[in-house]
Write a protein that holds these residues in place. Structure first.
Motif, PDB file in Angstrom:
ATOM      1  N   VAL A   1      32.665  35.863  49.355  1.00  0.00           N
ATOM      2  CA  VAL A   1      31.064  35.747  49.630  1.00  0.00           C
ATOM      3  C   VAL A   1      30.481  36.272  48.298  1.00  0.00           C
ATOM      4  CG1 VAL A   1      29.230  37.350  50.593  1.00  0.00           C
ATOM      5  CG2 VAL A   1      31.238  36.778  52.008  1.00  0.00           C
TER       6      VAL A   1
ATOM      7  N   GLU B   1      31.662  25.693  53.172  1.00  0.00           N
ATOM      8  CA  GLU B   1      31.385  27.034  54.103  1.00  0.00           C
ATOM      9  C   GLU B   1      32.987  27.830  54.036  1.00  0.00           C
ATOM     10  OE1 GLU B   1      29.529  25.858  57.751  1.00  0.00           O
ATOM     11  OE2 GLU B   1      29.711  27.956  58.385  1.00  0.00           O
TER      12      GLU B   1
ATOM     13  N   LEU C   1      33.175  29.976  50.918  1.00  0.00           N
ATOM     14  CA  LEU C   1      32.194  30.994  50.839  1.00  0.00           C
ATOM     15  C   LEU C   1      32.543  32.105  52.006  1.00  0.00           C
ATOM     16  CD1 LEU C   1      28.960  29.259  50.776  1.00  0.00           C
ATOM     17  CD2 LEU C   1      29.639  30.547  49.037  1.00  0.00           C
ATOM     18  N   GLU C   2      33.146  31.804  53.032  1.00  0.00           N
ATOM     19  CA  GLU C   2      33.527  32.875  54.075  1.00  0.00           C
ATOM     20  C   GLU C   2      34.620  33.742  53.541  1.00  0.00           C
ATOM     21  OE1 GLU C   2      34.939  31.593  58.291  1.00  0.00           O
ATOM     22  OE2 GLU C   2      33.130  30.818  57.742  1.00  0.00           O
TER      23      GLU C   2
END
Lengths: 463, 463
Positions: A328, A321, A324-325
């Motif tokens: 994007v 996560e 991905l943050e």
């Protein structure tokens, strides 16, 4: 010279135009049922064979189905029932009731009666057995004692067996006099005094030899027999390997107890291939004819299994996560790798599942096939790694993201090719039908590899 | 009393134990090839039938294959060639060379020769035709003029046809005297003076009737004939609908020109089902036996198509980049919806593709089946929407994200069920084989729906 008129300009080439069940016929059945014109309805369906009548019932809606059954009444041909798919069969036998079903079955040959009864639900079988005369009941129960989908269930009980010292003349005389012969037969079997099959003669051979010829001199003595407990899929394999038209079935003492003919095997081959296709797609084979609620339920379990695995995949993505943050764009690109991995794996898996079913993949060649899949994975891995790497570089303007895509694609395609082969082989060894379980196991593994490797590389190289 | 010994304690139930080609045999062939023991090798393989010998060749590695062919030399049975899959057949006919191939073919029956030649590559066909004597060449060229996979290609040219005024005795006399009859036949066809089939009598019926009986009085006059240009898949359908053992093939003037027997149809049914399974999986049917490079190339095109569609899907996700930037958890959850949509769609599609192939899905029932799929979609949509909605709520602690998941799941499952039915129907109408193209079209559509609806809802509700 007057020639009979040819049907149309060109010759018809679609099978259904040759057969009884045309769209026009279906429509006129519907019309006459709506008009409640019983005589017309019965006249229209009179020319249909059992399998065509079964198709007709399946094509009609439940409402029309009920009306048609009511219209036909006690003239209903019980063979039709055996041709129907699970749920529709249930529906019709419910409409007919056990007593009239039993009465219909009594009129059938023993093997047809057995064939029909085994397709019925367990509790209904019992209801009907109770209504049968004891002699027929015994024979049916004997047949039911053989395992499901075995040669014993498939075989006909009527056949022609003669001793080897007979002549062609003896045989022809016997055939002319006998009254309990099967409707159609293609071969005469020769048995020894223990009633064990030792040879066979085709009818064409009997016809073409002179009367005094000894049967033993024209018989083929290298024959294949199958035990009654052999699975029907294996029987079908024997037929296609040996180009047989009929095969003798023997009991544990090797005595001849029945014969399986090629038309039974035709059905088996169709059924088994159907089952494989349906299982690969995660559906049951009578899906088309089940009611919506039943279909929904039977598909639910498959989708539920898929949901669990999808959540596992999602948990793997969740680990990244933080990555991905920060980038994007990775979320936009990551389904490409997973989709390619899933497809490449499915290609290999399809080949493996099918080859296992047809006995073309075995321990003998498993390692060689695996080596080949590895090479195929490398081949397409290199090509697609360059392609998607390039696309991703161009799209995101980041050489690093392109590199991550390329690396992930390479590893995913190789692992997908290997998994697609290993999973079916492993499931087969574990005694699980590879057709039913390979797909869901495979996509989970390829998804985890694809997302994990892609996001893992990204975390290492980009942060 | 002395009983012959039973093979083992229990009876063997695996087909391969009954047949010639056991793993032991394969190993001993390998051993004797390594030892260069020509006599032993030839002895071991002597008992194999053509189809078994073909399987043996396919199971061996290319190196052993070459050695085995060299060892067998001119005793090679040309029937074996017809049984081999594409690439291996190429390899073997390359090894044999056109001249010795032509010499082998001359020894075959006409229909076997044709069957073998049509399985060869176009340029090789020509090479071999040149070597054949003109009479045989004409017959072969006649056969080649029929469309690929047609009844004309499948039929045997040898059959028994008699006039209706003959008696059983005439027929038997004719059969005993004739010398160009097929090896095996099951029915005698009755033709009128224009050589058009007007009936048939099974051999068992001829055998069971007295000599003076008129053929016309025992013949079955309601017979199905198939035109030579009919597709083999349609022929197989006629066989299974009518439980036939052989069918007369007629030319454009409805004259009897050949006969197709059930064993040919057995092969067709296996081939066609195999083709469907392989196409659904995106592979060619001879995939298992192709060399790695060829396999890689043939699979490439399918994966390339999938790459294009995956990029389209990725572009759709890209539209919502801003949303993903704000709520990264969406990227973690979104593959769940897509995976479920893909699976639900595949279930419906499998049923539709198979039902189209077996003619169980047609215009007559398409609307009703579609209505059912809609209901199934709603049923599983409601269940899975509640499930994943709950999971997502629990996981993210956000009721809104749960709601977005639930809504997206509901719509995706309904649309997937409808797409799985509409796409194959549409492709079939457009003249494209639904087995080959449905999968990739379907997953693209379900992916776009799943990602689009999920991220669209999220953009509307969460930002």
């Amino acid at each position: 010279m007057l020639e009979p008129k040819v049907k149309s300009e060109g010759l018809s080439v679609r099978a259904d135009e040759l057969l009884g069940l045309s769209p026009e016929l279906i429509n006129s059945v519907r019309d006459s049922l709506l008009e409640k014109n019983q005589t017309r309805t019965r006249m229209i369906v009179a020319s249909l064979r059992a399998s065509e009548f079964a198709d007709l019932l399946q094509l009609l809606s439940p409402n029309f189905r009920r009306r048609l059954i009511e219209c036909i009444g006690s003239d209903f041909d019980p063979q039709v029932l055996a041709e129907l798919e699970g749920d529709i069969q249930e529906e019709i036998s419910e409409l007919l009731g056990p007593l009239s079903l039993a009465n219909m079955i009594i009129r059938l040959d023993i093997d047809d009666a057995l064939e029909l009864i085994i397709t019925l639900r367990k509790d209904r079988q019992w209801e009907i057995l109770k209504q049968l005369p004891s002699e027929l009941r015994n024979l049916v129960e004997e047949g039911l004692a053989f395992p499901k989908d075995s040669a014993g269930r498939l075989m006909g009980r009527e056949f022609v067996a003669v001793p080897s010292f007979w002549t062609v003349e003896d045989t022809i005389k016997f055939l002319r006099a006998a009254d309990n012969l099967p409707n159609e037969f293609y071969e005469v079997f020769i048995v020894n005094p223990h009633h064990r099959p030792i040879g066979k003669v085709s009818l064409s051979n009997i016809l073409r030899n002179e009367k005094p010829t000894k049967i033993s001199s024209i018989m083929l003595s290298e024959i294949v027999t199958v035990p009654a407990i052999m699975d029907q899929e294996e029987v079908a394999f024997v037929f296609s390997q040996k180009d047989l038209v009929s095969v003798p079935v023997v009991d544990q003492s090797l005595r001849l107890i029945g014969v399986i003919t090629v038309d039974d095997v035709l059905d088996v081959i169709q059924e088994e291939a159907e089952e494989d296709i349906m299982r690969l797609g995660g559906v049951k084979s009578d899906d088309l004819y089940s009611a919506a609620l039943q279909t929904g339920r039977s598909r639910f379990s498959w989708l539920f299994l898929n949901l669990i695995t999808a959540i596992v995949v999602s948990i793997v993505i969740g680990i990244f996560e933080a990555t991905l943050e920060q980038i994007v764009m990775l979320a936009v690109l990551m389904p490409i790798v997973a989709s390619m991995g899933g497809n490449a794996g499915t290609q290999t898996m399809t080949v493996a599942v099918r080859a296992l079913a047809t006995k073309e993949l075995s321990d003998t060649n498993a390692m060689r096939v695996m080596g080949k899949e590895f090479l195929v994975g490398i081949y397409n891995g290199i090509l697609f790694a360059s392609l998607v790497g390039g696309v991703a570089w161009f799209w995101t303007n980041s050489l690093k993201i392109g590199g991550v895509m390329a690396g992930a694609m390479m590893i995913t395609l190789i692992m997908a090719a290997l998994s697609g082969m290993i999973i079916p082989l492993f499931l087969q060894r574990a005694g699980i039908d590879p057709a039913i379980a390979s797909g869901v196991v495979l996509t989970t593994i390829t998804d985890i590899i694809a997302f994990g490797v892609f996001l893992g590389f990204a975390t290492l190289l980009l942060l």
